[in-house]
Scaffold this motif. Structure first.
Motif, PDB file in Angstrom:
ATOM      1  N   THR A 148      -9.284   3.622  -8.366  1.00 49.36           N
ATOM      2  CA  THR A 148      -8.541   2.408  -8.030  1.00 49.36           C
ATOM      3  C   THR A 148      -9.470   1.338  -7.480  1.00 49.36           C
ATOM      4  O   THR A 148      -9.045   0.220  -7.221  1.00 49.36           O
ATOM      5  CB  THR A 148      -7.465   2.716  -6.973  1.00 49.36           C
ATOM      6  OG1 THR A 148      -8.095   3.301  -5.824  1.00 49.36           O
ATOM      7  CG2 THR A 148      -6.422   3.674  -7.514  1.00 49.36           C
ATOM      8  N   GLU A 149     -10.751   1.683  -7.288  1.00 45.63           N
ATOM      9  CA  GLU A 149     -11.731   0.758  -6.716  1.00 45.63           C
ATOM     10  C   GLU A 149     -12.636   0.199  -7.798  1.00 45.63           C
ATOM     11  O   GLU A 149     -12.814   0.802  -8.857  1.00 45.63           O
ATOM     12  CB  GLU A 149     -12.578   1.469  -5.653  1.00 45.63           C
ATOM     13  CG  GLU A 149     -11.765   2.094  -4.533  1.00 45.63           C
ATOM     14  CD  GLU A 149     -11.038   1.064  -3.695  1.00 45.63           C
ATOM     15  OE1 GLU A 149     -11.547  -0.068  -3.571  1.00 45.63           O
ATOM     16  OE2 GLU A 149      -9.957   1.380  -3.161  1.00 45.63           O
ATOM     17  N   ALA A 242       3.650  -3.418  -1.237  1.00 44.04           N
ATOM     18  CA  ALA A 242       2.775  -3.793  -2.346  1.00 44.04           C
ATOM     19  C   ALA A 242       1.425  -3.121  -2.199  1.00 44.04           C
ATOM     20  O   ALA A 242       0.946  -2.855  -1.106  1.00 44.04           O
ATOM     21  CB  ALA A 242       2.593  -5.315  -2.369  1.00 44.04           C
ATOM     22  N   GLN A 243       0.807  -2.842  -3.360  1.00 41.19           N
ATOM     23  CA  GLN A 243      -0.510  -2.236  -3.352  1.00 41.19           C
ATOM     24  C   GLN A 243      -1.519  -3.230  -2.800  1.00 41.19           C
ATOM     25  O   GLN A 243      -1.707  -4.309  -3.338  1.00 41.19           O
ATOM     26  CB  GLN A 243      -0.911  -1.820  -4.784  1.00 41.19           C
ATOM     27  CG  GLN A 243      -0.077  -0.697  -5.356  1.00 41.19           C
ATOM     28  CD  GLN A 243      -0.260   0.591  -4.595  1.00 41.19           C
ATOM     29  OE1 GLN A 243      -1.307   0.834  -4.018  1.00 41.19           O
ATOM     30  NE2 GLN A 243       0.768   1.417  -4.594  1.00 41.19           N
ATOM     31  N   TYR A 244      -2.176  -2.837  -1.722  1.00 39.77           N
ATOM     32  CA  TYR A 244      -3.101  -3.772  -1.087  1.00 39.77           C
ATOM     33  C   TYR A 244      -3.987  -2.999  -0.136  1.00 39.77           C
ATOM     34  O   TYR A 244      -3.506  -2.306   0.750  1.00 39.77           O
ATOM     35  CB  TYR A 244      -2.318  -4.833  -0.324  1.00 39.77           C
ATOM     36  CG  TYR A 244      -3.157  -5.922   0.302  1.00 39.77           C
ATOM     37  CD1 TYR A 244      -3.639  -6.973  -0.461  1.00 39.77           C
ATOM     38  CD2 TYR A 244      -3.445  -5.902   1.667  1.00 39.77           C
ATOM     39  CE1 TYR A 244      -4.384  -7.988   0.114  1.00 39.77           C
ATOM     40  CE2 TYR A 244      -4.192  -6.914   2.246  1.00 39.77           C
ATOM     41  CZ  TYR A 244      -4.648  -7.954   1.466  1.00 39.77           C
ATOM     42  OH  TYR A 244      -5.392  -8.959   2.039  1.00 39.77           O
ATOM     43  N   GLY A 250      -7.906  -5.508  -3.687  1.00 37.90           N
ATOM     44  CA  GLY A 250      -6.704  -6.296  -3.456  1.00 37.90           C
ATOM     45  C   GLY A 250      -6.945  -7.393  -2.445  1.00 37.90           C
ATOM     46  O   GLY A 250      -6.533  -8.537  -2.632  1.00 37.90           O
ATOM     47  N   HIS A 251      -7.621  -7.046  -1.388  1.00 39.37           N
ATOM     48  CA  HIS A 251      -7.960  -8.009  -0.332  1.00 39.37           C
ATOM     49  C   HIS A 251      -8.783  -9.162  -0.890  1.00 39.37           C
ATOM     50  O   HIS A 251      -8.454 -10.335  -0.708  1.00 39.37           O
ATOM     51  CB  HIS A 251      -8.735  -7.258   0.757  1.00 39.37           C
ATOM     52  CG  HIS A 251      -9.417  -8.123   1.758  1.00 39.37           C
ATOM     53  ND1 HIS A 251      -8.778  -8.639   2.860  1.00 39.37           N
ATOM     54  CD2 HIS A 251     -10.697  -8.559   1.824  1.00 39.37           C
ATOM     55  CE1 HIS A 251      -9.629  -9.342   3.571  1.00 39.37           C
ATOM     56  NE2 HIS A 251     -10.808  -9.299   2.970  1.00 39.37           N
ATOM     57  N   ALA A 275       1.305 -16.205   1.532  1.00 49.48           N
ATOM     58  CA  ALA A 275       2.441 -15.355   1.871  1.00 49.48           C
ATOM     59  C   ALA A 275       2.240 -13.926   1.371  1.00 49.48           C
ATOM     60  O   ALA A 275       2.614 -12.959   2.057  1.00 49.48           O
ATOM     61  CB  ALA A 275       3.732 -15.939   1.294  1.00 49.48           C
ATOM     62  N   ARG A 276       1.647 -13.772   0.185  1.00 48.97           N
ATOM     63  CA  ARG A 276       1.380 -12.442  -0.357  1.00 48.97           C
ATOM     64  C   ARG A 276       0.495 -11.639   0.587  1.00 48.97           C
ATOM     65  O   ARG A 276       0.717 -10.440   0.815  1.00 48.97           O
ATOM     66  CB  ARG A 276       0.714 -12.557  -1.730  1.00 48.97           C
ATOM     67  CG  ARG A 276       1.651 -12.727  -2.912  1.00 48.97           C
ATOM     68  CD  ARG A 276       2.268 -11.405  -3.344  1.00 48.97           C
ATOM     69  NE  ARG A 276       1.253 -10.431  -3.722  1.00 48.97           N
ATOM     70  CZ  ARG A 276       0.730 -10.345  -4.954  1.00 48.97           C
ATOM     71  NH1 ARG A 276       1.153 -11.161  -5.911  1.00 48.97           N
ATOM     72  NH2 ARG A 276      -0.184  -9.434  -5.222  1.00 48.97           N
ATOM     73  N   MET A 277      -0.511 -12.298   1.132  1.00 49.12           N
ATOM     74  CA  MET A 277      -1.420 -11.594   2.030  1.00 49.12           C
ATOM     75  C   MET A 277      -0.730 -11.218   3.333  1.00 49.12           C
ATOM     76  O   MET A 277      -0.931 -10.116   3.866  1.00 49.12           O
ATOM     77  CB  MET A 277      -2.670 -12.438   2.284  1.00 49.12           C
ATOM     78  CG  MET A 277      -3.496 -12.671   1.026  1.00 49.12           C
ATOM     79  SD  MET A 277      -5.076 -13.473   1.322  1.00 49.12           S
ATOM     80  CE  MET A 277      -6.066 -12.086   1.897  1.00 49.12           C
TER      81      MET A 277
END
Length: 438
Positions: A148-149, A242-244, A250-251, A275-277
């Motif tokens: 995933t990275e 959410a995937q983060y 993601g960041h 807003a997502r963050m």
């Protein structure tokens, strides 16, 4: 389609038999049955082309959870008649790897190849990653890693040079709908949701097919009359985060999207990514720091108020905390997006740093050095210095660069915002400097 030994959700399992999870019952048996990832496994996709040509190489699947990495690897082994072995880098060490390689060598002697699927391959250290190389090169294993990275950061160059990276994407709304419909057919019952609630359920899955099937299985087990609306659904289900990863892709992807939306003068997109963050749990202090950097880098002197507003928003957040203080940061984001843009100061700073690095330890010209001692005066320190306040227009036009360095022009203001005025000043002083040097 439902197996007689597979109870419907909510019904008891036959004695002695545990019900098979829905995700397992819906596992594809051929690559053509996989939902999504057509860019990779379709006829014109890289994996499709490899299978068609018979030239299959080691692979690394890079993508978020629940998009089919393990399933595709297993089906790939089936379609190429390779023995499938699965390990996880979280639970496996050097000793287990040696056993896997030795077993693969034994199979190879009997004419059976091995597809080794390594989940979370990025968790292996460099030495462990290097241990795969000789067995990949001599054909003992066909390595398929899943991560995933970002492989560029997490896998060493030697392994990447021997494997092709294939990017798997989160499932689209249409693909999730297709998966939900397949689940309803398997269960032989529709989900008790109205259209809006159904869409909300798909959104909760956040592109993760496995998560969707788990949610579907929960909803199908409810005993309700009629259809549930969105409010009832959200009351019964915890919304999936959410995937983060605050330290992972993601960041960095989201802060990049925010920064570029601000730079692109789009307040709506800027607010969305901001807003997502926040929704993903990002520290508002990190966002305060980054938007202040945006004010300096992308707006600069075109609007000096931008930096001040960011600092005030930051201070407001420190005093009010969340969620009240986040509004001050949101206001700063809107202001930045609509402010005139200039990176002239940022570019000038970088150019000056490069010049400082390349010119080394050149001394300032003696006429701008102080001479607190007689010896220094005898050496010419301060000799010939023109005091600008005594000069016409308050400008002497002297050269302040080192004697052995040509005059440089680092700052080039743009014709936007306050920098229009600064550009006039730059041009005015340049004109005076030319006139007084003639």
């Amino acid at each position: 389609m439902a197996d007689l030994f597979d109870p419907a959700p909510g019904d008891p399992a036959p004695e002695g038999r545990a019900p098979r999870p829905l995700a397992d019952r819906l596992r594809p048996t051929r690559l053509s049955e996989v939902i999504g990832q057509t860019k990779v496994i379709g006829p014109d996709g890289p994996l499709g082309v490899m299978l068609d040509s018979g030239a299959l190489s080691s692979l690394v699947f890079w993508g978020p959870p629940g998009v089919g990495k393990t399933t595709i690897a297993r089906l790939l082994a089936d379609e190429t008649d390779l023995h499938f072995v699965q390990i996880s880098a979280i639970f496996s060490g050097v000793a287990e790897l040696k056993k896997v390689f030795e077993a693969a060598k034994q199979r190879r002697r009997t004419g059976q190849g091995t597809l080794l699927f390594v989940d979370e391959i990025h968790r292996f250290n460099k030495a462990q990653q290097d241990s795969f190389l000789p067995h990949m090169e001599d054909g003992t294993i066909l390595l398929v890693g899943a991560t995933t990275e970002n492989p560029s950061f997490e896998l060493n160059a030697a392994l990447l040079s021997r494997a092709q990276v294939l990017v798997l994407e989160r499932l689209s709304h249409a693909e999730l709908e297709q998966l939900a419909a397949r689940a309803e057919t398997e269960m032989d019952r529709p989900l008790p949701l109205d259209a809006h609630a159904r869409r909300a359920l798909l959104e909760m899955a956040d592109g993760d097919g496995r998560a969707l099937l788990n949610l579907v299985e929960q909803v199908a087990a409810w005993r309700v009359d009629g259809e549930l609306d969105t409010g009832a659904l959200r009351t019964r289900l915890m919304r999936r985060a959410a995937q983060y990863d605050k330290s992972g892709d993601g960041h960095y992807n989201l802060i990049s999207a925010l920064h570029k939306s601000v730079r692109g003068s789009d307040p709506d997109a800027s607010l969305y990514w901001f807003a997502r963050m926040l929704e993903a749990g990002e520290d508002p202090r990190y966002l305060a720091r980054r938007i202040t950097r945006m004010a300096v880098e992308d707006i600069g002197l075109a609007d000096p108020e931008a930096q001040r507003l960011c600092l005030e928003g930051w201070q407001t957040y420190e005093r009010l905390g969340s969620p009240e203080g986040e509004l001050a940061l949101a206001q700063a984001v809107i202001y930045l997006a609509l402010a005139p843009k200039s990176n002239a100061a940022y570019a000038a700073y970088k150019a000056a740093r490069r010049a400082a690095k390349s010119t080394g330890s050149l001394m300032p010209p003696k006429h701008i050095l102080n001479a607190p001692t007689s010896l220094m005066k005898d050496q010419g320190y301060g000799s010939g210095y023109a005091y600008d306040h005594d000069a016409e227009d308050g400008f002497s036009g002297q050269d302040y660069f080192p004697d052995d360095m040509d005059r440089a022009a680092f700052y080039a203001p743009v014709e936007r915002g306050f920098e229009r005025d600064l550009k006039k000043r730059v041009e005015y002083f340049a004109k005076l400097r030319r006139e007084r040097s003639e």
